[in-house]
Design an enzyme around this catalytic site. Structure first.
Site, PDB file in Angstrom:
ATOM      1  N   LYS A 159       0.885  -1.177   0.000  1.00  0.00           N
ATOM      2  CA  LYS A 159       0.000   0.000   0.000  1.00  0.00           C
ATOM      3  C   LYS A 159       0.916   1.218   0.000  1.00  0.00           C
ATOM      4  O   LYS A 159       1.196   1.820   1.042  1.00  0.00           O
ATOM      5  CB  LYS A 159      -0.938  -0.037   1.210  1.00  0.00           C
TER       6      LYS A 159
HETATM    7  N1  PPE Z   1      -7.765  -1.441  -2.967  1.00  0.00           N
HETATM    8  C1  PPE Z   1      -7.287  -0.180  -2.919  1.00  0.00           C
HETATM    9  C2  PPE Z   1      -6.616   0.367  -4.118  1.00  0.00           C
HETATM   10  C3  PPE Z   1      -7.420   0.565  -1.742  1.00  0.00           C
HETATM   11  O1  PPE Z   1      -6.920   1.798  -1.701  1.00  0.00           O
HETATM   12  C4  PPE Z   1      -8.084   0.009  -0.625  1.00  0.00           C
HETATM   13  C5  PPE Z   1      -8.239   0.779   0.637  1.00  0.00           C
HETATM   14  C6  PPE Z   1      -8.574  -1.312  -0.726  1.00  0.00           C
HETATM   15  C7  PPE Z   1      -8.391  -2.008  -1.899  1.00  0.00           C
HETATM   16  C8  PPE Z   1      -9.266  -1.983   0.417  1.00  0.00           C
HETATM   17  O2  PPE Z   1      -8.365  -2.319   1.452  1.00  0.00           O
HETATM   18  P1  PPE Z   1      -8.841  -2.440   2.977  1.00  0.00           P
HETATM   19  O3  PPE Z   1      -9.030  -1.041   3.472  1.00  0.00           O
HETATM   20  O4  PPE Z   1      -7.735  -3.149   3.656  1.00  0.00           O
HETATM   21  O5  PPE Z   1     -10.104  -3.209   2.987  1.00  0.00           O
HETATM   22  N2  PPE Z   1      -8.209   2.187   0.496  1.00  0.00           N
HETATM   23  C9  PPE Z   1      -7.897   3.023   1.632  1.00  0.00           C
HETATM   24  C10 PPE Z   1      -7.568   4.435   1.219  1.00  0.00           C
HETATM   25  C11 PPE Z   1      -8.683   5.218   0.640  1.00  0.00           C
HETATM   26  C12 PPE Z   1      -8.320   6.666   0.412  1.00  0.00           C
HETATM   27  O6  PPE Z   1      -9.048   7.341  -0.324  1.00  0.00           O
HETATM   28  O7  PPE Z   1      -7.334   7.142   0.993  1.00  0.00           O
HETATM   29  C13 PPE Z   1      -8.978   2.955   2.689  1.00  0.00           C
HETATM   30  O8  PPE Z   1     -10.097   2.501   2.412  1.00  0.00           O
HETATM   31  O9  PPE Z   1      -8.703   3.340   3.816  1.00  0.00           O
END
Ligand code: PPE
Length: 307
Positions: A159
């Site tokens: 991430k």
């Molecule tokens: N894919 C991406 C690209 C992504 O950014 C997130 C979270 C997920 C999947 C889901 O991951 P999880 O939160 O572990 O279920 N995106 C984070 C950032 C968003 C933002 O705008 O900043 C979040 O949801 O916190």
């Protein structure tokens, strides 16, 4: 969203005033995008504020650093404790938590290892990511012309802040075209994920989500939904999803810490099912919110109570 600037931020182990949490313009991260971060939510429950899957998020932060040879100078335990301390000092009952580690000020040039690694934790209230109505009514998404990074270009399992340049392209394109969110395909043209969410599809009573190999972030909400669906005796298949499957599916929903579980009512202006939240999506949402809000038994120990 405007920040309440009276809050405190954890900066390299010290609590500082919101306005003093600054970095130098020649910090490595500003020039080369060298950061890794997390998004975590703390929910208000009857037993006080509780952080959802804290340890797993912090472990993912450390892992994201590891992929980029970035040694974050704190243990998982220390960062978990620092997050709890930061929420307490800001006196928040529920909030979004943003830990970020980045290459700081030292020298410039692509080679990063001579710059210090800095670690920051900020917390603030963050409402519904895709709008207040989205959780019930669903969102309209478009398949982006921007692909998710090919596996040998940028590591999707990290991430990393720089991955979000790709996300920004998809998000800006989708908003410009009148959608709420953009869904990206992977290098092979199969469905990958949204700009900030994982994606699920329901077809003939079976739930599908793309596998890790489809260039996506291994979301903790995704993992939680797979587990909760299993508890409900719903079949979940992690399989490659062709674009057109989005059009003919009965239900589509997005998952993420910020987005939680958000239904999709149309893809490329084609209605998904009847164009409103489907039954399985609603059941999964209910199961998810019951766990995070502490109204159901926390049988997987997903909640960390801060008091
Ligand atoms: N894919 C991406 C690209 C992504 O950014 C997130 C979270 C997920 C999947 C889901 O991951 P999880 O939160 O572990 O279920 N995106 C984070 C950032 C968003 C933002 O705008 O900043 C979040 O949801 O916190």
């Amino acid at each position: 969203m405007a920040f309440d600037e009276s809050g405190k931020i954890w900066f390299n182990g010290k609590i500082v005033d919101w306005k003093d949490a600054n970095l130098h313009v020649l910090s490595h991260v500003v020039h080369y995008g060298s950061s890794v971060f997390e998004g975590i939510r703390c929910y208000s429950t009857k037993n006080g504020p509780a952080i959802f899957r804290l340890r797993e998020h912090v472990q993912r932060l450390i892992n994201s650093g590891k992929i980029y040879r970035m040694d974050i100078p704190y243990s998982v335990e220390e960062i978990c404790q620092a997050i709890i301390d930061t929420i307490k000092i800001n006196d928040l009952k529920q909030c979004y938590i943003r830990p970020v580690a980045f290459r700081g000020y030292g020298e410039l040039g692509v080679y990063p290892l001579n710059c210090p690694v800095e670690t920051v934790i900020a917390v603030w209230p963050w409402g519904k990511y895709l709008g207040e109505e989205a959780i019930e009514k669903g969102v309209d998404v478009g398949v982006s012309s921007w692909r998710r990074m090919a596996p040998d270009t940028m590591p999707n399992m990290a991430k990393a802040g720089s991955n979000y340049m790709n996300s920004q392209l998809a998000k800006m394109e989708s908003i410009t075209n009148g959608y709420d969110e953009g869904i990206m395909l992977d290098y092979h043209g199969m469905v990958s994920e949204g700009s900030g969410e994982n994606i699920f599809v329901v077809l003939d009573g079976v739930i599908y989500t793309p596998p890790i190999s489809s260039s996506l972030l291994s979301g903790l909400t995704r993992d939680s939904v797979i587990t909760l669906a299993g508890d409900m005796d719903l079949e979940v298949r992690q399989e490659q999803i062709p674009r057109e499957m989005l059009y003919i599916s009965d239900e589509v929903f997005l998952t993420g810490t910020a987005a939680e579980v958000t239904p999709v009512r149309s893809v490329d202006k084609i209605l998904v099912g009847e164009g409103f939240r489907g039954k399985i999506t609603k059941d999964i949402q209910e199961a998810f919110f019951e766990v995070v809000n502490g109204t159901n038994e926390d049988k997987y120990n997903w909640l960390t109570f801060i008091d």
